[in-house]
Design an enzyme around this catalytic site. Structure first.
Site, PDB file in Angstrom:
ATOM      1  NE  ARG A 449      -3.698   1.107   0.594  1.00  0.00           N
ATOM      2  CZ  ARG A 449      -4.677   1.242   1.987  1.00  0.00           C
ATOM      3  NH1 ARG A 449      -4.430   2.437   2.192  1.00  0.00           N
ATOM      4  NH2 ARG A 449      -5.471   0.533   1.730  1.00  0.00           N
ATOM      5  CG  LEU A 482     -14.305   6.905  21.526  1.00  0.00           C
ATOM      6  CD1 LEU A 482     -15.298   7.571  22.371  1.00  0.00           C
ATOM      7  CD2 LEU A 482     -12.871   7.784  21.672  1.00  0.00           C
ATOM      8  NE  ARG A 567     -11.165  40.587  27.695  1.00  0.00           N
ATOM      9  CZ  ARG A 567     -11.776  41.602  27.334  1.00  0.00           C
ATOM     10  NH1 ARG A 567     -12.744  41.326  26.610  1.00  0.00           N
ATOM     11  NH2 ARG A 567     -11.690  43.108  27.193  1.00  0.00           N
ATOM     12  CG  HIS A 568      -7.973  41.981  32.378  1.00  0.00           C
ATOM     13  ND1 HIS A 568      -8.398  43.116  32.778  1.00  0.00           N
ATOM     14  CD2 HIS A 568      -6.915  41.643  30.705  1.00  0.00           C
ATOM     15  CE1 HIS A 568      -8.739  43.118  31.380  1.00  0.00           C
ATOM     16  NE2 HIS A 568      -7.548  42.958  30.127  1.00  0.00           N
ATOM     17  CG  ASN A 574     -11.090  46.487  30.250  1.00  0.00           C
ATOM     18  OD1 ASN A 574     -11.005  45.908  31.019  1.00  0.00           O
ATOM     19  ND2 ASN A 574     -10.644  46.924  28.266  1.00  0.00           N
ATOM     20  NE  ARG A 619      -5.388  45.085  30.523  1.00  0.00           N
ATOM     21  CZ  ARG A 619      -4.757  45.564  29.880  1.00  0.00           C
ATOM     22  NH1 ARG A 619      -3.708  46.263  30.942  1.00  0.00           N
ATOM     23  NH2 ARG A 619      -3.964  44.808  28.387  1.00  0.00           N
ATOM     24  CD  GLU A 640      -4.856  42.685  24.083  1.00  0.00           C
ATOM     25  OE1 GLU A 640      -4.224  41.366  23.494  1.00  0.00           O
ATOM     26  OE2 GLU A 640      -5.898  42.851  24.955  1.00  0.00           O
ATOM     27  CE1 TYR A 662     -11.898  53.300  13.823  1.00  0.00           C
ATOM     28  CE2 TYR A 662     -11.958  53.560  11.779  1.00  0.00           C
ATOM     29  CZ  TYR A 662     -12.769  52.940  12.522  1.00  0.00           C
ATOM     30  OH  TYR A 662     -13.920  52.960  13.644  1.00  0.00           O
ATOM     31  NE  ARG A 665      -7.425  47.068  14.905  1.00  0.00           N
ATOM     32  CZ  ARG A 665      -8.836  47.139  15.374  1.00  0.00           C
ATOM     33  NH1 ARG A 665      -9.808  47.498  14.823  1.00  0.00           N
ATOM     34  NH2 ARG A 665      -9.611  46.313  16.477  1.00  0.00           N
ATOM     35  CG  HIS A 706      -4.854  40.372  27.978  1.00  0.00           C
ATOM     36  ND1 HIS A 706      -4.347  42.014  28.871  1.00  0.00           N
ATOM     37  CD2 HIS A 706      -3.079  39.902  28.409  1.00  0.00           C
ATOM     38  CE1 HIS A 706      -3.716  42.035  29.611  1.00  0.00           C
ATOM     39  NE2 HIS A 706      -2.636  41.538  29.890  1.00  0.00           N
ATOM     40  CB  ALA A 708      -5.688  40.960  21.278  1.00  0.00           C
TER      41      ALA A 708
END
Length: 754
Positions: A449, A482, A567-568, A574, A619, A640, A662, A665, A706, A708
C-alpha cells in the site's frame, strides 16, 4: 514528567546507568526517599553534602526530609542534567536544633548524571543508648529510594515543595515569574459572599453557534469530503462532486445530481501520470508562477497589512506577484520566512508535504491527524485532513464486516486500494491548487500500500510516514469501545458486544498482515498517546516544517484535562474605552477576581496538579491574586497585543488622528500591524510556545489573559480559520472551558457577571 525523556525510574536506589535524553532545556528533578523509618524520639532524617544539595558538610546546615507517610520520608531537589558529581550522606537529628545527631555508617553516597553510583545499600544508623531508650547501642536500618526525571519549569512549578525549597524564579517588575501561595492573603473574603452561591451549572451560557468542536462528532466525519464521489447526504439529498483534471487526464467523473446510486471511477493506478503544472525555475530565490526576468531577485517583505509583496533589488525592474495570497502562507515573522523559503527553494515536491498515517486500528491515528491538522492550520499553513475510511464508507457503505479487511480477500484489498488511490489523487489535486500539507489518514499497514502511494505522489509532493504504535492494552481497549460508540462503521449495529467482536476480528486480520515502516522518511510514535513516557523515532527528516511537526508530536498526548480561558477583570482602561495600557482593575473587576477565585476553588478542588497562567500585566496578576493553592506562572507571551504608538488611545481618537491607520486596520484586522506594534499574526507567532506547553500539560490550566490573545488561543482549540480570529467573541467576566482528551475538544462557557 518531562517530554521526550526515557523514564523508567529505579525503585532500588539505582537507575542502571541510564543516559538522559535531554530536550527543551529541562532540569533534573531528583527525589530521595527513606523507607521504614519511624521517629526516634525527636530525631528525624536529614541530608547533607556538596553543592547544590546543601553546599556544606556542616551537619547544622543539613536539609530536613519531609514525612510522606507514617514510615516514608522524602527530599527533592533540582540540578542541571549535566551536573558535576555530588556526594551526600543521611543523618538523624532534631529539626530545630543542631545536636545531637547520628550520621549513617559507610562511605559517602555519590550522585553522577542522575545515577546513584555503586551498589544500592541500606542506610545504617548506630543509635546510642540515649536514642534507643537506654537499652544499649542499636542498629537502625532504612531502605533508600532514588528517582530522577527531567522536568520543564512548568512541571517544576507544579511541584510545590520542589519550588519552595529549590527553585529560584526570575522577576518581572519585582513580581516572581512563578509563584505559589498556599494561604489566602489578608483582607480577602473567606468563603466569599461575593462568590458563587449556586451550583456552577447555574452560570453556564450557550457557546457560539458556529462552534464546530464537539466530542460527540466522530473526527473522521470532519475531514475533507471526496471530490470524486457521488453520495447521499444524511438528509436524503444527493451530493454531486465533479472533478476534471485536464493536466493529468487521470480522472473524468460526471454524475447526474438526481442519481441515487453511488458511482465510482478510478483509472488504473499503474497508469497514473505526473502532473507537471506550471513551469518552475530551479534557481535560488525564484519560483513559479513568476515570470523570471534577467537580473530579478525576489525579497519577501512583511508590510503588516494586506498581501505579502515582493520588492525589487536595485538591479531589477518591477516584479509583480498576482496570486501571492494563495501561494504565500498567512503567517508572520520567522514562521512566514521559513515557509516562504520552503516554497522558493528545492524541488517542487518538497514544497508540498503529505503526512501519511500508518498504524493498526484503535491506535489514535485519526485523533493525532486531527490535532496535527489543527496545529498547522493555526500556524498559517494550508492544511487538510483526508480520511480514507470516509471514502470507503461513501463508496461501499457502512455495513462491511471484518471479512472485508482480510488480507486473503482480493476483492476487499482491491476495493480498499481503490479508495486510497482516489483519496491520494484528491489530496494531490488540492495541493496543485495551493495546498501545502495534506494529512492522509488510513492504516497503510503494508509495504505494498505504501509503495502504491509513493508511486502516485512521485514528483508531486514529499511523503513523510507517521506511524503510531501503542502497546498499552488499557488504551487500546478504551479506543475500541470509543470506536464502536462513535464510528459510522457500527452506526447500524444495535448490539454493542457484537460490534466489539467484529472490530476485534478486523484488528486480528490487520495484525496478521502488518508491516512496520522501514522505508523513506518516517516518524514513529511509540506509546506516546498517554503523555507518560514513550519514545519518538525519526528517520530522514529535515526542513523547517517537518521539524515543527516532530516538535509538536513530541509534546502532544490525549490525557483528558480542562483548560480554562478568561480575560482579566474589567480594568480602568476598559471603562474608558482605551486600548493597551497597564491599569489596575475597576470596581467590577475587583468583584470578578473574587468570583473567579471562588469558581476555580470549586471547579478544581480535586485537581492538585492545576496551575494558573497570567500575562505580566498587572490587571491579569491582580485578577489571579485571590486564587490560592495553585502555582501561578507569568508568561510575557500572554501579554496583550502591542498597540505601539496607539497604546492608551481610544478607537475614536485613532479614527480622528490617524485615519489611514484606522482604515487599514478596518480592511484587514488579521494582518494589520499597529505602528511600532503587533498584528494578530505576530500574536499567533509568540503564542506557539504557549500552545505547545498547553498540549504538553497533563493537569488543568487556568489562563488569565487579554482579548486578542485569548481570541488566538481559542481559535486554535476551536479550529477557526485565521481570518475569523479578530472577530471571535471573548467577553469580559466569562470563563471558556476547553475540555481536552481522547473524545476531542469540547467547550463550555460560564458567565459569572453581566
Amino acid at each position: 514528567m518531562g517530554t521526550g525523556v526515557s523514564k523508567n525510574p529505579s525503585t532500588d536506589g539505582s537507575n542502571g546507568g541510564r543516559e538522559w535524553d535531554v530536550v527543551g532545556g529541562g532540569q533534573l528533578y531528583i527525589s530521595l526517599k527513606m523507607e521504614n523509618f519511624t521517629v526516634q524520639g525527636e530525631l528525624i532524617p536529614h541530608v547533607y553534602g556538596s553543592v547544590p544539595i546543601v553546599g556544606s558538610w556542616d551537619p547544622s546546615k543539613a536539609l530536613s526530609m519531609e514525612r510522606e507517610s507514617a514510615s516514608m520520608w522524602e527530599l527533592s531537589f533540582v540540578v542541571p542534567p549535566n551536573h558535576e558529581t555530588l556526594d551526600f550522606k543521611f543523618l538523624l537529628k532534631p529539626r530545630y536544633c543542631s545536636v545531637p545527631w547520628v550520621v549513617e555508617d559507610g562511605p559517602n553516597r555519590v550522585l553522577k548524571g542522575g545515577t546513584l553510583c555503586g551498589d544500592a545499600r541500606l542506610a545504617n544508623f548506630r543509635m546510642g543508648s540515649a536514642c534507643s531508650g537506654g537499652g544499649g547501642e542499636e542498629m537502625l536500618e532504612c531502605r533508600v529510594i532514588m528517582k530522577a526525571d527531567i522536568v520543564s519549569p512548568f512541571d517544576l512549578a507544579a511541584s510545590w515543595r520542589a519550588y519552595q525549597e529549590n527553585f529560584q524564579p526570575s522577576t518581572v517588575r519585582g513580581i516572581p515569574d512563578v509563584s505559589i501561595n498556599s494561604a489566602p492573603a489578608m483582607g480577602l473574603e473567606n468563603g466569599s459572599t461575593a462568590g458563587l452561591e449556586l451550583d456552577l451549572e447555574h452560570y453556564v451560557v450557550p457557546s457560539p453557534v458556529s462552534c464546530a468542536t464537539s466530542g460527540t462528532v466522530y473526527p473522521a466525519n470532519l475531514t475533507e469530503n471526496p471530490r470524486s464521489l457521488n453520495y447521499t447526504n444524511s438528509d436524503g439529498t444527493s451530493f454531486n462532486s465533479h472533478v476534471t483534471n485536464q493536466a493529468s487526464g487521470v480522472m473524468q467523473i460526471e454524475q447526474a445530481a438526481a442519481q441515487r446510486d453511488t458511482d465510482f471511477v478510478v483509472s488504473d493506478t499503474s497508469k497514473l501520470t505526473t502532473v507537471s503544472g506550471t513551469d518552475e525555475s530551479k534557481s535560488v530565490g525564484t519560483f513559479s508562477p513568476l515570470q523570471k526576468q534577467d537580473g530579478q531577485k525576489g525579497l519577501f517583505v512583511d508590510r503588516g497589512v494586506g498581501s505579502p509583496r515582493l520588492s525589487k533589488s536595485s538591479s531589477s525592474s518591477v516584479l509583480k506577484l498576482d496570486s501571492e495570497t494563495k501561494d504565500m502562507p498567512a503567517a508572520s515573522g520567522a514562521v512566514a520566512a521559513a515557509a516562504v523559503a520552503d516554497k522558493m527553494l528545492g524541488p517542487k515536491e518538497d514544497r508540498r508535504l503529505a503526512i501519511v498515517l500508518v498504524g493498526l486500528p484503535a491506535r489514535g491515528k485519526t485523533f493525532t491527524a486531527a490535532k496535527l491538522t489543527r496545529y498547522l492550520r493555526w500556524l498559517g499553513h494550508e492544511t487538510k485532513h483526508f480520511n480514507v475510511g470516509k471514502y470507503r464508507r461513501l463508496k461501499h457503505g457502512v455495513n462491511q464486516s471484518a471479512d472485508f479487511f482480510r488480507a486473503d480477500n482480493p476483492e476487499g484489498i482491491e476495493a480498499r486500494n481503490e479508495v486510497a488511490a482516489l483519496a491520494m489523487e484528491d489530496m494531490l489535486s488540492w495541493m496543485q491548487e495551493g495546498g501545502q500539507v495534506g494529512i492522509f489518514d488510513a492504516t497503510n499497514s503494508t509495504r505494498g500500500r505504501r509503495n502504491m502511494l509513493m508511486k502516485i505522489a512521485e514528483g508531486r509532493c514529499k511523503i513523510i510516514f507517521l506511524e503510531t504504535i501503542c502497546n498499552d492494552e488499557r488504551i487500546i481497549e478504551r479506543n475500541i469501545r470509543l470506536k464502536i460508540q462513535q464510528s459510522p462503521d457500527y452506526s447500524e449495529e444495535p448490539d454493542f458486544d457484537a460490534g466489539v467482536r467484529d472490530f476485534r476480528a478486523r484488528l486480528y486480520y490487520y495484525e496478521k498482515a502488518y508491516e512496520p515502516v522501514e522505508e523513506g522518511s518516517y516518524i514513529k510514535m511509540i506509546d506516546m498517546v498517554s503523555g507518560h513516557g514513550g519514545q519518538i523515532q525519526v528517520n530522514n527528516i529535515s526542513g523547517y516544517l517537518p521539524g515543527r511537526i516532530v516538535f509538536f508530536l513530541v509534546n502532544t498526548h490525549l490525557t483528558p484535562r480542562p483548560i480554562l480561558l478568561t480575560r482579566h477583570g474589567e480594568s480602568r482602561d476598559n471603562v474608558r474605552g482605551r486600548i493597551g495600557g497597564d491599569t489596575i482593575l475597576s470596581e467590577a473587576g475587583e468583584l470578578y477576581k473574587k468570583k473567579l477565585a471562588n469558581f476555580v476553588e470549586k471547579r478544581l478542588k480535586s485537581e492538585r496538579t492545576a496551575s494558573i497562567w497570567t500575562s505580566t500585566l498587572q490587571r491579569t496578576i491582580l485578577t489571579a491574586s485571590p486564587i490560592v493553592g495553585f502555582p501561578k506562572i507569568q508568561w510575557r507571551a500572554l501579554d496583550e497585543i502591542n498597540a505601539g504608538v496607539c497604546d492608551g488611545m481610544t478607537y475614536e481618537e485613532i479614527k480622528r488622528n490617524m485615519p489611514d491607520e484606522y482604515e487599514s486596520r478596518k480592511k484587514d484586522k488579521l494582518r494589520y500591524r499597529y505602528p511600532r506594534g503587533e498584528s494578530y499574526l505576530d500574536v499567533i507567532q509568540r503564542l506557539e510556545p504557549v500552545i505547545i506547553e498547553l498540549e504538553r500539560q497533563r493537569g488543568p490550566v487556568v489562563v488569565i489573559s487579554h482579548q486578542a490573545v485569548l481570541r488566538a488561543l481559542y481559535a486554535y482549540f476551536a479550529d477557526k480559520p485565521l481570518k475569523e480570529i479578530p472577530y471571535i467573541e471573548v467577553p469580559l467576566h466569562t470563563i471558556i472551558e476547553i475540555q481536552m482528551g481522547v473524545a476531542g475538544v469540547q467547550e463550555k462557557r460560564y458567565k459569572l457577571m453581566d
